[in-house]
Scaffold this motif. Structure first.
Motif, PDB file in Angstrom:
ATOM      1  N   MET A  35       1.062  -1.164  -0.157  1.00 31.90           N
ATOM      2  CA  MET A  35       0.437  -0.412  -0.195  1.00 31.90           C
ATOM      3  C   MET A  35       1.014   1.565  -0.078  1.00 31.90           C
ATOM      4  N   ARG A  36       1.918   1.313   1.011  1.00 30.97           N
ATOM      5  CA  ARG A  36       2.821   2.277   0.542  1.00 30.97           C
ATOM      6  C   ARG A  36       3.261   2.574   0.039  1.00 30.97           C
ATOM      7  N   ALA A  37       4.122   1.492  -1.364  1.00 27.16           N
ATOM      8  CA  ALA A  37       4.015   2.006  -2.471  1.00 27.16           C
ATOM      9  C   ALA A  37       3.687   2.964  -3.093  1.00 27.16           C
ATOM     10  N   LYS A  38       1.936   3.259  -3.298  1.00 26.35           N
ATOM     11  CA  LYS A  38       0.844   4.104  -4.078  1.00 26.35           C
ATOM     12  C   LYS A  38       0.416   4.642  -3.698  1.00 26.35           C
ATOM     13  N   VAL A  39       1.214   5.460  -2.596  1.00 25.76           N
ATOM     14  CA  VAL A  39       0.716   6.592  -2.027  1.00 25.76           C
ATOM     15  C   VAL A  39       2.413   7.516  -1.214  1.00 25.76           C
ATOM     16  N   ALA A  40       1.875   9.177  -1.799  1.00 27.51           N
ATOM     17  CA  ALA A  40       2.779  10.046  -1.785  1.00 27.51           C
ATOM     18  C   ALA A  40       3.724   9.504  -0.179  1.00 27.51           C
ATOM     19  N   ALA A  41       5.143   9.928  -0.494  1.00 28.51           N
ATOM     20  CA  ALA A  41       5.487   9.770   0.727  1.00 28.51           C
ATOM     21  C   ALA A  41       6.143  10.574   1.463  1.00 28.51           C
ATOM     22  N   GLU A  48      -2.840  -7.180  -2.849  1.00 24.65           N
ATOM     23  CA  GLU A  48      -2.869  -6.229  -4.250  1.00 24.65           C
ATOM     24  C   GLU A  48      -4.078  -4.581  -3.318  1.00 24.65           C
ATOM     25  N   VAL A  49      -3.532  -4.074  -4.427  1.00 28.73           N
ATOM     26  CA  VAL A  49      -4.121  -2.035  -3.720  1.00 28.73           C
ATOM     27  C   VAL A  49      -4.816  -1.341  -4.467  1.00 28.73           C
ATOM     28  N   GLN A  50      -5.481  -0.608  -3.406  1.00 30.24           N
ATOM     29  CA  GLN A  50      -6.756  -0.263  -4.424  1.00 30.24           C
ATOM     30  C   GLN A  50      -7.211   1.291  -3.859  1.00 30.24           C
ATOM     31  N   MET A  51      -6.497   2.426  -4.808  1.00 30.53           N
ATOM     32  CA  MET A  51      -7.097   3.686  -4.006  1.00 30.53           C
ATOM     33  C   MET A  51      -8.198   4.055  -3.831  1.00 30.53           C
ATOM     34  N   SER A 111      -5.037  10.013   2.179  1.00 30.41           N
ATOM     35  CA  SER A 111      -5.312   9.440   0.668  1.00 30.41           C
ATOM     36  C   SER A 111      -5.860   8.218   2.082  1.00 30.41           C
ATOM     37  N   GLN A 112      -7.552   7.338   1.483  1.00 31.48           N
ATOM     38  CA  GLN A 112      -7.466   6.595   1.497  1.00 31.48           C
ATOM     39  C   GLN A 112      -7.186   5.319   0.388  1.00 31.48           C
ATOM     40  N   VAL A 113      -6.974   3.966   1.157  1.00 30.22           N
ATOM     41  CA  VAL A 113      -6.619   2.447   0.330  1.00 30.22           C
ATOM     42  C   VAL A 113      -6.595   1.425   1.247  1.00 30.22           C
ATOM     43  N   LEU A 114      -7.890   0.535   0.263  1.00 32.79           N
ATOM     44  CA  LEU A 114      -7.869  -0.553   0.296  1.00 32.79           C
ATOM     45  C   LEU A 114      -6.676  -1.581   0.055  1.00 32.79           C
ATOM     46  N   GLY A 115      -6.263  -2.809   0.935  1.00 34.91           N
ATOM     47  CA  GLY A 115      -5.409  -3.591   0.529  1.00 34.91           C
ATOM     48  C   GLY A 115      -6.501  -4.544   0.441  1.00 34.91           C
ATOM     49  N   ARG A 116      -5.363  -5.455  -0.054  1.00 31.06           N
ATOM     50  CA  ARG A 116      -6.650  -7.001  -0.091  1.00 31.06           C
ATOM     51  C   ARG A 116      -5.158  -8.200  -0.523  1.00 31.06           C
ATOM     52  N   ALA A 117      -4.773  -8.824   0.722  1.00 32.30           N
ATOM     53  CA  ALA A 117      -4.256 -10.203   0.241  1.00 32.30           C
ATOM     54  C   ALA A 117      -4.714 -11.851  -0.230  1.00 32.30           C
ATOM     55  N   VAL A 118      -4.202 -11.681  -1.328  1.00 36.96           N
ATOM     56  CA  VAL A 118      -5.090 -13.339  -2.005  1.00 36.96           C
ATOM     57  C   VAL A 118      -4.018 -14.058  -2.301  1.00 36.96           C
ATOM     58  N   GLN A 119      -4.837 -15.213  -1.998  1.00 36.86           N
ATOM     59  CA  GLN A 119      -4.503 -16.451  -2.416  1.00 36.86           C
ATOM     60  C   GLN A 119      -5.428 -17.580  -2.760  1.00 36.86           C
ATOM     61  N   ASN A 120      -4.866 -18.007  -3.381  1.00 37.96           N
ATOM     62  CA  ASN A 120      -6.066 -19.337  -3.768  1.00 37.96           C
ATOM     63  C   ASN A 120      -7.284 -19.092  -5.113  1.00 37.96           C
ATOM     64  N   THR A 172     -10.134 -13.823  -0.641  1.00 36.98           N
ATOM     65  CA  THR A 172      -8.880 -12.503   0.344  1.00 36.98           C
ATOM     66  C   THR A 172      -8.671 -13.591   1.348  1.00 36.98           C
ATOM     67  N   VAL A 173      -7.363 -13.345   2.617  1.00 33.58           N
ATOM     68  CA  VAL A 173      -7.015 -13.758   3.215  1.00 33.58           C
ATOM     69  C   VAL A 173      -6.622 -13.100   4.853  1.00 33.58           C
ATOM     70  N   THR A 174      -7.041 -11.167   3.698  1.00 32.73           N
ATOM     71  CA  THR A 174      -6.589 -10.635   4.995  1.00 32.73           C
ATOM     72  C   THR A 174      -6.879  -9.174   3.836  1.00 32.73           C
ATOM     73  N   LEU A 175      -7.452  -8.263   4.428  1.00 33.70           N
ATOM     74  CA  LEU A 175      -7.651  -6.737   4.060  1.00 33.70           C
ATOM     75  C   LEU A 175      -8.036  -6.439   4.963  1.00 33.70           C
ATOM     76  N   ILE A 176      -7.167  -5.060   5.002  1.00 33.24           N
ATOM     77  CA  ILE A 176      -6.858  -3.702   5.515  1.00 33.24           C
ATOM     78  C   ILE A 176      -7.204  -2.097   4.995  1.00 33.24           C
ATOM     79  N   GLN A 177      -8.009  -1.540   5.325  1.00 37.57           N
ATOM     80  CA  GLN A 177      -8.341  -0.288   5.263  1.00 37.57           C
ATOM     81  C   GLN A 177      -7.147   0.530   6.151  1.00 37.57           C
ATOM     82  N   GLY A 178      -6.800   1.217   5.105  1.00 36.89           N
ATOM     83  CA  GLY A 178      -5.593   2.639   5.383  1.00 36.89           C
ATOM     84  C   GLY A 178      -5.749   4.001   5.207  1.00 36.89           C
TER      85      GLY A 178
END
Length: 264
Positions: A42-48, A72-75, A83-92, A95-101
């Motif tokens: 997620m950090r890679a998609k947001v301004a420093a 995966e990352v969605q702005m 910046s409101q960002v959604l992160g989703r860890a997907v396996q097979n 979704t196994v982990t979901l983060i709203q940052g």
């Protein structure tokens, strides 16, 4: 792989990161590592100039060891300061982990309220090591130095209202401590309700929210952090725990809240 190597892996290719068995927590991956890897993506998609302010984390299902995970990352929204960002860890495909940052640049404000000081523990040099015991403890603890300074140990039948102590990563070369490292250090502590049990039983985080006090103080991965978690309520196999993490000089760096499940 070390913690730093896994962070490098998600920066290089967030679509296929494989977590080895040495980072397992029971039958799954260590949750603090999962959160840290998703944050890096997620950090890679947001301004420093917009540091992470808060994360709301849901552990949807147990990610398998040695199976590739896509981070995966969605702005969701990019405003003037936040910046409101959604992160989703997907396996097979699941979704196994979901983060709203929430990532936010600093603003001018006349409000300034100091945090409460760190709890008074014995100095870290006077607290014995919490040794890693293979086959008894979760595998990921081989990468963490811990010193237990408050409350009973897990499964000791101790009705502790709180637990705490010191922790740091010991598998890395000395480098700047980031929010990703803090996620691992907060989540390395077991659910604060486990000392109430008289024998081992499964327990894990269901949901987790964490807020970072920005700007972070200058810390390295060799510095000890100080942690305290307080049980606010527990019944019917669910516990509600509030916690905080402090820098070596007593400065507050993170505020955490978890809903934990316990099968015992």
């Amino acid at each position: 792989m070390t913690f730093s190597q896994l962070l490098d892996a998600v920066r290089d290719n967030p679509q296929a990161v494989t977590i080895p068995a040495s980072w397992s927590q029971g039958r799954s991956c260590f949750g603090g590592l999962m959160a840290a890897l998703q944050l890096e993506a997620m950090r890679a998609k947001v301004a420093a100039d917009r540091p992470v302010r808060s994360l709301a984390i849901s552990f949807i299902g147990p990610p398998a060891i040695d199976v590739p995970i896509s981070f995966e990352v969605q702005m969701l929204r990019e405003g003037k300061a936040v910046s409101q960002v959604l992160g989703r860890a997907v396996q097979n495909g699941e979704t196994v982990t979901l983060i709203q940052g929430s990532f936010g640049a600093p603003r001018e404000s006349m409000i300034a309220v100091a945090a409460e000081p760190a709890p008074s523990f014995k100095p870290v040099d006077e607290v014995p090591d919490f040794p890693f015991i293979p086959g008894v403890m979760p595998e990921y603890l081989r990468y963490i130095d811990m010193r237990w300074a408050l409350g009973g140990l897990p499964y000791s039948n101790t009705k502790s209202p709180a637990i705490g102590g010191y922790a740091r990563l010991h598998d890395v070369v000395e480098e700047r401590l980031t929010e990703a490292h803090l996620l691992a250090l907060v989540d390395t502590w077991p659910p604060a309700v486990l000392p109430h049990l008289s024998k081992p039983a499964p327990g894990s985080s269901l949901t987790w929210s964490i807020e970072f006090v920005q700007p972070l103080p200058a810390m390295t991965t060799h510095d000890w952090t100080q942690y305290r978690a307080v049980i606010e309520h527990a019944r019917d196999g669910y516990g509600h725990v509030a916690a905080a993490l402090w820098a070596p000089d007593g400065e507050l760096v993170a505020i955490s809240r978890q809903t934990v499940t316990v099968f015992g």
